[in-house]
Design an enzyme around this catalytic site. Structure first.
Site, PDB file in Angstrom:
ATOM      1  N   HIS A 135       0.762  -1.227  -0.087  1.00  0.00           N
ATOM      2  CA  HIS A 135      -0.006   0.161  -0.092  1.00  0.00           C
ATOM      3  C   HIS A 135       0.724   1.404   0.070  1.00  0.00           C
ATOM      4  O   HIS A 135       0.141   2.436  -0.182  1.00  0.00           O
ATOM      5  CB  HIS A 135      -1.038   0.019   1.026  1.00  0.00           C
ATOM      6  CG  HIS A 135      -0.353   0.459   2.332  1.00  0.00           C
ATOM      7  ND1 HIS A 135       0.487  -0.600   3.086  1.00  0.00           N
ATOM      8  CD2 HIS A 135      -0.337   1.462   3.268  1.00  0.00           C
ATOM      9  CE1 HIS A 135       0.790   0.100   4.301  1.00  0.00           C
ATOM     10  NE2 HIS A 135       0.390   1.031   4.381  1.00  0.00           N
TER      11      HIS A 135
HETATM   12  C1  UD1 Z   1      -2.777   5.477   5.575  1.00  0.00           C
HETATM   13  C2  UD1 Z   1      -1.399   6.137   6.198  1.00  0.00           C
HETATM   14  C3  UD1 Z   1      -0.380   5.034   6.065  1.00  0.00           C
HETATM   15  C4  UD1 Z   1      -0.709   3.799   6.759  1.00  0.00           C
HETATM   16  C5  UD1 Z   1      -1.977   3.489   6.027  1.00  0.00           C
HETATM   17  C6  UD1 Z   1      -2.504   2.112   6.543  1.00  0.00           C
HETATM   18  C7  UD1 Z   1      -0.942   8.268   5.997  1.00  0.00           C
HETATM   19  C8  UD1 Z   1      -0.065   9.720   5.258  1.00  0.00           C
HETATM   20  N1  UD1 Z   1      -0.840   7.233   5.506  1.00  0.00           N
HETATM   21  O1  UD1 Z   1      -2.272   5.275   4.209  1.00  0.00           O
HETATM   22  O2  UD1 Z   1       0.996   5.424   6.964  1.00  0.00           O
HETATM   23  O3  UD1 Z   1       0.238   2.431   6.534  1.00  0.00           O
HETATM   24  O4  UD1 Z   1      -3.119   4.247   6.235  1.00  0.00           O
HETATM   25  O5  UD1 Z   1      -3.672   1.478   5.844  1.00  0.00           O
HETATM   26  O6  UD1 Z   1      -1.663   8.793   6.886  1.00  0.00           O
HETATM   27  N2  UD1 Z   1      -9.496   4.381   0.997  1.00  0.00           N
HETATM   28  C9  UD1 Z   1     -10.710   4.079   0.611  1.00  0.00           C
HETATM   29  N3  UD1 Z   1     -11.246   3.474   2.113  1.00  0.00           N
HETATM   30  C10 UD1 Z   1     -10.839   3.805   3.275  1.00  0.00           C
HETATM   31  C11 UD1 Z   1      -9.611   4.485   3.273  1.00  0.00           C
HETATM   32  C12 UD1 Z   1      -8.879   4.828   2.197  1.00  0.00           C
HETATM   33  O7  UD1 Z   1     -11.012   3.689  -0.064  1.00  0.00           O
HETATM   34  O8  UD1 Z   1     -11.440   3.520   4.349  1.00  0.00           O
HETATM   35  C13 UD1 Z   1      -8.673   4.771  -0.322  1.00  0.00           C
HETATM   36  C14 UD1 Z   1      -9.014   6.221  -0.890  1.00  0.00           C
HETATM   37  O9  UD1 Z   1      -8.911   6.245  -2.186  1.00  0.00           O
HETATM   38  C15 UD1 Z   1      -7.705   7.179  -0.298  1.00  0.00           C
HETATM   39  C16 UD1 Z   1      -6.529   6.029  -0.279  1.00  0.00           C
HETATM   40  O10 UD1 Z   1      -7.321   4.944   0.023  1.00  0.00           O
HETATM   41  O11 UD1 Z   1      -7.411   8.299  -0.794  1.00  0.00           O
HETATM   42  C17 UD1 Z   1      -5.549   6.430   0.545  1.00  0.00           C
HETATM   43  O12 UD1 Z   1      -6.018   6.489   1.993  1.00  0.00           O
HETATM   44  P1  UD1 Z   1      -5.201   7.503   2.843  1.00  0.00           P
HETATM   45  O13 UD1 Z   1      -5.756   7.535   4.362  1.00  0.00           O
HETATM   46  O14 UD1 Z   1      -4.897   8.793   2.466  1.00  0.00           O
HETATM   47  O15 UD1 Z   1      -3.842   6.702   3.217  1.00  0.00           O
HETATM   48  P2  UD1 Z   1      -3.263   5.307   3.038  1.00  0.00           P
HETATM   49  O16 UD1 Z   1      -2.731   4.874   1.821  1.00  0.00           O
HETATM   50  O17 UD1 Z   1      -4.514   4.504   3.350  1.00  0.00           O
END
Ligand code: UD1
Length: 372
Positions: A214
């Site tokens: 991820h």
């Molecule tokens: C975040 C953390 C990372 C952690 C990871 C665990 C930051 C900078 N990153 O990364 O350190 O290791 O979580 O999973 O805080 N999305 C969904 N559903 C959700 C959540 C996210 O569809 O419930 C999708 C969305 O398209 C979103 C993307 O995932 O834009 C990224 O989510 P985000 O929370 O920004 O970062 P992670 O890659 O999950």
């Protein structure tokens, strides 16, 4: 005393669960009534990325959910800061506890300090020395302003000392993720995960690998995905690779067409994100784990399952020094060389890091109560 705990993203949930529970135990044993307030920023919001973990780990329903959701780093961080500031003004806690290194961690720590509310950071001092990692920025900023810094290993404490953090703020307490793992392991092993995924033949577990990806540096970059896929397609010829796909990764696999590449290679099995218990059961029984996650490097260390970390650096070197973790980068040649060693049973000498013993949360609570 009123303690306000912050969670936001998936890896935060297994860290906060034992701390809330240890505070409840402390209150019962000492007939004290330290109040606990749980705030969920809503950084993660899908059922399988959030609520499922609350249910399985017995975390109380958040008192407040800010429902911030996804966005660019600035959008997400800014919106959390705006919303959390109002919570602080209304709640007036004596201490804010933040865990890990996600955007919610940093945003809420900054808000608190700007209002002169003390902050405790759980999992302080980890350093990848890679400033292109958003988490490294979150870790550095959070640690620089926290009042109590709870570390998982002595290397992390040393990092903090070298950055000039006062000795009295640094508390080496061990690893709360491992508290959660040890508490739930037996229950996890009883889940029907392996039957559901058809990983048993005549009741015997077949060799299989688990894959998680991820990190933006891996999944947002097409050439890195191409290089990783070369190794994965090779390993997939030997054994099934079970790949619970993070939502961010799914978006990119589809964007760069690797969804089709992996689906066509019928031994790479893309599945929905798993809950805590199923994922623990899956990793505990795996022949090997390939990952770019931080927490999984720690969990495999305790489970004794070989782990290939698909990154060029780790903020958790203790898992390489003590555990089953090998830092193999993202080049297929290096990944396959390490994979061959595992197949040939070239094992690493492993030991349990100090204080990864199931009692880290109790140590944290004792320190907080003494600190107040
Ligand atoms: C975040 C953390 C990372 C952690 C990871 C665990 C930051 C900078 N990153 O990364 O350190 O290791 O979580 O999973 O805080 N999305 C969904 N559903 C959700 C959540 C996210 O569809 O419930 C999708 C969305 O398209 C979103 C993307 O995932 O834009 C990224 O989510 P985000 O929370 O920004 O970062 P992670 O890659 O999950």
């Amino acid at each position: 005393m009123k303690i306000l705990h912050v969670v936001g993203a998936r890896p935060n949930f297994m860290k906060i669960a034992p701390i809330i529970s240890a505070f409840n135990t402390y209150n019962q044993q000492h007939r004290s009534n330290h109040a606990q307030v749980l705030v969920h920023t809503g950084q993660h919001y899908d059922h399988k990325m959030s609520q499922l973990f609350f249910d399985q780990l017995g975390i109380p329903k958040p008192d407040i959910n800010l429902e911030i959701g996804s966005g660019s780093h600035a959008q997400q961080t800014g919106q959390i800061m705006l919303a959390f500031e109002s919570v602080l003004v209304q709640q007036q806690p004596d201490l804010v506890v933040v865990v890990g290194d996600v955007n919610s961690t940093m945003a809420c720590a900054i808000d608190s300090k700007k209002l002169n509310i003390p902050v405790a950071h759980v999992e302080a001092g980890l350093r990848s020395r890679d400033m292109s990692m958003p988490e490294e920025i979150n870790r550095l900023l959070t640690d620089a302003i926290s009042d109590i810094l709870f570390t998982t290993d002595k290397g992390a404490s040393l990092n903090l000392r070298n950055e000039g953090i006062a000795e009295k703020k640094i508390k080496f307490v061990g690893n709360v993720m491992i508290d959660t793992l040890l508490l739930h392991k037996n229950r996890a092993l009883q889940q029907p995960t392996l039957d559901d995924l058809e990983l048993k033949r005549a009741g015997v577990v077949m060799p299989y690998a688990v894959l998680t990806l991820h990190r933006p540096s891996n999944v947002d970059d097409e050439s890195t995905l191409a290089e990783l896929s070369r190794a994965l397609l090779h390993i997939g010829k030997d054994m099934p690779i079970i790949f619970p796909v993070h939502p961010r990764t799914m978006l990119n696999l589809k964007k760069f067409n690797y969804h089709t590449v992996f689906t066509m290679a019928n031994n790479i099995r893309l599945i929905e994100p798993l809950g805590y218990l199923d994922f623990l059961n899956l990793t505990a029984n795996a022949k090997l784990v390939l990952t770019d996650s931080g927490g999984i490097q720690e969990e495999t260390t305790i489970l004794g399952v070989p782990c290939l970390t698909l990154r060029n650096n780790t903020e958790r070197p203790v898992t390489v020094e003590h555990g089953t973790n090998r830092l193999v980068g993202t080049q297929s040649k290096a990944i396959l060389a390490a994979y061959t060693q595992i197949l040939n049973a070239v094992t690493k000498k492993c030991s349990t890091p100090e204080y990864w013993d199931g009692s880290a949360a109790k140590r944290i609570v004792d320190e907080i109560v003494n600190w107040c």
